[in-house]
Design an enzyme around this catalytic site. Structure first.
Site, PDB file in Angstrom:
ATOM      1  N   ASP A  41      -4.594   6.783   5.298  1.00  0.00           N
ATOM      2  CA  ASP A  41      -3.495   5.941   5.782  1.00  0.00           C
ATOM      3  C   ASP A  41      -4.011   4.702   6.514  1.00  0.00           C
ATOM      4  OD1 ASP A  41      -0.797   5.282   6.313  1.00  0.00           O
ATOM      5  OD2 ASP A  41      -0.923   6.166   8.316  1.00  0.00           O
ATOM      6  N   HIS A  95      -6.722  -0.804   6.336  1.00  0.00           N
ATOM      7  CA  HIS A  95      -6.773  -1.712   7.488  1.00  0.00           C
ATOM      8  C   HIS A  95      -8.157  -1.729   8.153  1.00  0.00           C
ATOM      9  CE1 HIS A  95      -2.585  -1.545   6.764  1.00  0.00           C
ATOM     10  NE2 HIS A  95      -2.345  -0.454   7.443  1.00  0.00           N
ATOM     11  N   GLU A 136      -2.477   4.993  17.727  1.00  0.00           N
ATOM     12  CA  GLU A 136      -1.014   5.015  17.730  1.00  0.00           C
ATOM     13  C   GLU A 136      -0.545   6.067  18.721  1.00  0.00           C
ATOM     14  OE1 GLU A 136       0.756   4.315  13.487  1.00  0.00           O
ATOM     15  OE2 GLU A 136      -0.663   5.963  13.378  1.00  0.00           O
ATOM     16  N   HIS A 176      -1.236  -5.566   5.406  1.00  0.00           N
ATOM     17  CA  HIS A 176      -0.511  -6.443   6.342  1.00  0.00           C
ATOM     18  C   HIS A 176      -1.365  -6.811   7.558  1.00  0.00           C
ATOM     19  CE1 HIS A 176       0.607  -2.665   8.407  1.00  0.00           C
ATOM     20  NE2 HIS A 176       0.671  -3.417   9.478  1.00  0.00           N
ATOM     21  N   LYS A 197      -3.085   9.476  15.595  1.00  0.00           N
ATOM     22  CA  LYS A 197      -1.697   9.505  16.074  1.00  0.00           C
ATOM     23  C   LYS A 197      -1.643  10.285  17.376  1.00  0.00           C
ATOM     24  CE  LYS A 197       0.779   9.091  11.738  1.00  0.00           C
ATOM     25  NZ  LYS A 197       1.376   7.790  12.098  1.00  0.00           N
ATOM     26  N   LYS A 206       0.847  -1.180   0.000  1.00  0.00           N
ATOM     27  CA  LYS A 206       0.000   0.000   0.000  1.00  0.00           C
ATOM     28  C   LYS A 206       0.900   1.254   0.000  1.00  0.00           C
ATOM     29  CE  LYS A 206      -0.317   1.535   4.665  1.00  0.00           C
ATOM     30  NZ  LYS A 206      -0.955   2.109   5.758  1.00  0.00           N
TER      31      LYS A 206
END
Ligand code: NAP
Length: 479
Positions: free
Chosen positions: A229, A234, A210, A172, A328, A142
């Site tokens: 992102d 995901h 995160e 992933h 984040k 990606k």
């Protein structure tokens, strides 16, 4: 076509992803004797090096990023490595690469771990050098584009040389054990599936939090933002696995057929169903951290946080909100899925002053892999002052439950599947495009309303509006 490749060609072989994930994964597989003895790995990037230089480079990366107990005899792995310098923009460099790869009678697996703007010239170069024939398959990292249109361009370019059954789009998260376990939980147990619907589930929460900030990803992240992102790939994949119908079998076509149906049933959201944010200076685990604009060195409109109330317009999930949240510089690093069940239809304990709280299933994906189901139980005692009920967790700690099997890097599974040709854990073109279609509509709704990210202090759970987004419905984010 089914074949196990005996050549693996890695583009971006000196990059961050290769050093931290791909090469350590391959070395760990080799240490566990899971790579065919004759599998040769050819790395390529622009940097000038010979085979020995690359082996030294990889050794240093493995010593840094792979725990010693997983390295095995590194020499055995390093001897499989070869290197060919190449600029992917120079079509004539690919002839030397083809020479280096050598005969591919048993098949070639290619992994593109380079920026997506190199995909098109790379495909052109591979085609020119005869490296796209029927026994070549290709894995793509990606991000696959920045919107539906750019994603289609990439997909068209790849499709011009590779049939869909030879294209392996990586997400992933699908390589993670607990994510695969979602399917086992749902479809290998009788007790969940009858309850897995709007009649019994109140809402679902998916959080990907995160603690890190920009981490040197300035070039990529600014302008991309949390929605593209994290949510586009995901989080929508997790949502699809939670919400999909039972596939007819556990194979690539059946699983992906069901996931794409979910992605296509995502309702276009209203602007008031999303909250975006950008962190300002604050503290994480007692350490002062700068704000996003300070890290970037300039003001920016990029969202580092997004919360969304999503809906699926289909029979099973009618009226069940899916709350998605990622950001984040949040207080904890965690990825988890919460399935909040509805209350019992009638509580016999109310008259005795006790409340039966609805059951909740918590599926932890990282950092810890665990599954916890809260059940109501009676607090032991003679109940002279009335019955007391309390939720007690039924915990399954994956590493404990399966003590013995090694905790693997997600890429180990994915690289092995790429070499062996199993597409079940890879994303099909129609899935990616359905994901982008929905994400583009979210972004268009922000643009229509001129929505700018709200600020939140680093170390908090995002803007207060994100809390309100759930609380309006009487829902509290699981923290
Ligand atoms: P990176 O550290 O910048 O590495 C890029 C690699 O591509 C290097 O090996 C670089 O080597 C090579 N390269 C650059 N230009 C080239 C050219 N013209 N021809 C041939 N090779 C070239 O990037 P990365 O972090 O490894 O990420 C690679 C891809 O994976 C990106 O698309 C990224 O978005 C994605 N990704 C990364 C991560 C991560 O954790 N790092 C996670 C998910 C996805 P030379 O400069 O020597 O050519």
């Amino acid at each position: 076509m089914s074949f196990t490749a005996d050549r693996l060609l890695l583009f971006g072989a000196t990059g961050d992803l290769a050093q931290r994930m791909l090469l350590p994964s391959l070395c760990a597989l080799c240490a566990d004797n899971l790579l065919a003895p004759d599998l040769a790995i050819i790395g390529t990037a622009r940097q000038e090096m010979d085979d020995q230089g690359y082996r030294n480079f990889v050794r240093a990366a493995l010593e840094k990023f792979l725990p010693a107990e997983r390295r095995g005899s590194m020499a055995g792995f390093l001897n499989r490595l070869h290197y060919q310098p190449l600029d992917a923009n120079e079509t004539d460099h690919f002839a030397a690469l083809a020479d280096k790869v050598g005969p591919q009678d048993d098949g070639l697996a290619i992994f593109l771990s380079t920026a997506p703007n190199l995909f098109e010239p790379t495909i052109a170069g591979l085609s020119a050098a005869g490296l796209t024939h029927g026994k070549v398959r290709i894995g793509l990292e990606k991000p696959l584009g920045t919107c539906l249109e750019s994603s289609r361009e990439i997909n068209d370019a790849v499709a011009s040389a590779f049939s869909e059954d030879r294209i392996f789009r990586i997400d992933h998260y699908l390589g993670k054990e607990t994510v695969q376990n979602l399917l086992a939980l749902r479809f290998a147990n009788i007790m969940f599936e009858p309850l897995w619907n709007a009649a019994h589930i109140d809402h679902v929460q998916i959080t990907v939090a995160e603690t890190v900030g920009l981490e040197g990803r300035v070039g990529f992240y600014d302008g991309a933002g949390a929605l593209r992102d994290m949510v586009q790939n995901h989080m929508l994949q997790l949502l699809a696995l939670v919400a999909m119908e039972p596939p007819v079998s556990y194979n690539a076509t059946a699983v992906r057929d069901e996931k794409v149906k979910v992605l296509r049933s995502l309702r276009k959201i209203l602007p008031e169903e999303t909250v975006t944010g950008q962190y300002t200076a604050g503290a994480i685990a007692g350490q002062a951290v700068p704000g996003y604009a300070d890290e970037l060195g300039k003001p920016s409109e990029t969202e580092t946080f997004v919360a969304i109330k999503a809906h699926l317009d289909n029979w099973r999930w009618k009226g069940v909100p899916f709350y998605l949240r990622t950001g984040k510089r949040l207080p904890a690093r965690k990825t988890e899925i919460i399935i909040q069940f509805r209350p019992v239809p009638y509580s016999i304990f109310d008259a005795r002053g006790a409340t039966a709280q609805p059951n909740r299933l918590v599926i932890g994906i990282q950092p810890e892999e665990n599954i916890s189901l809260s059940l109501m139980a009676k607090v032991p005692g003679l109940d002279r002052g009335g019955i007391r009920l309390r939720p007690v967790p039924l915990d399954i700690d994956m590493p404990d439950a399966f003590a013995g099997p090694t905790k693997r890097i997600a890429y180990e599974r994915l690289l092995l599947d790429l070499v062996e040709g199993d597409q079940t854990l890879f994303v099909r073109r129609d899935e990616v495009e359905a994901q982008w279609e929905w994400i583009d509509a979210v972004r268009a709704s922000w643009a229509d309303k001129g929505l700018a990210p709200k600020t939140y202090t680093a170390g908090s759970w995002g803007p207060t509006a994100a809390i309100a987004l759930a609380e309006r419905d009487g829902v509290t984010w699981h923290e």
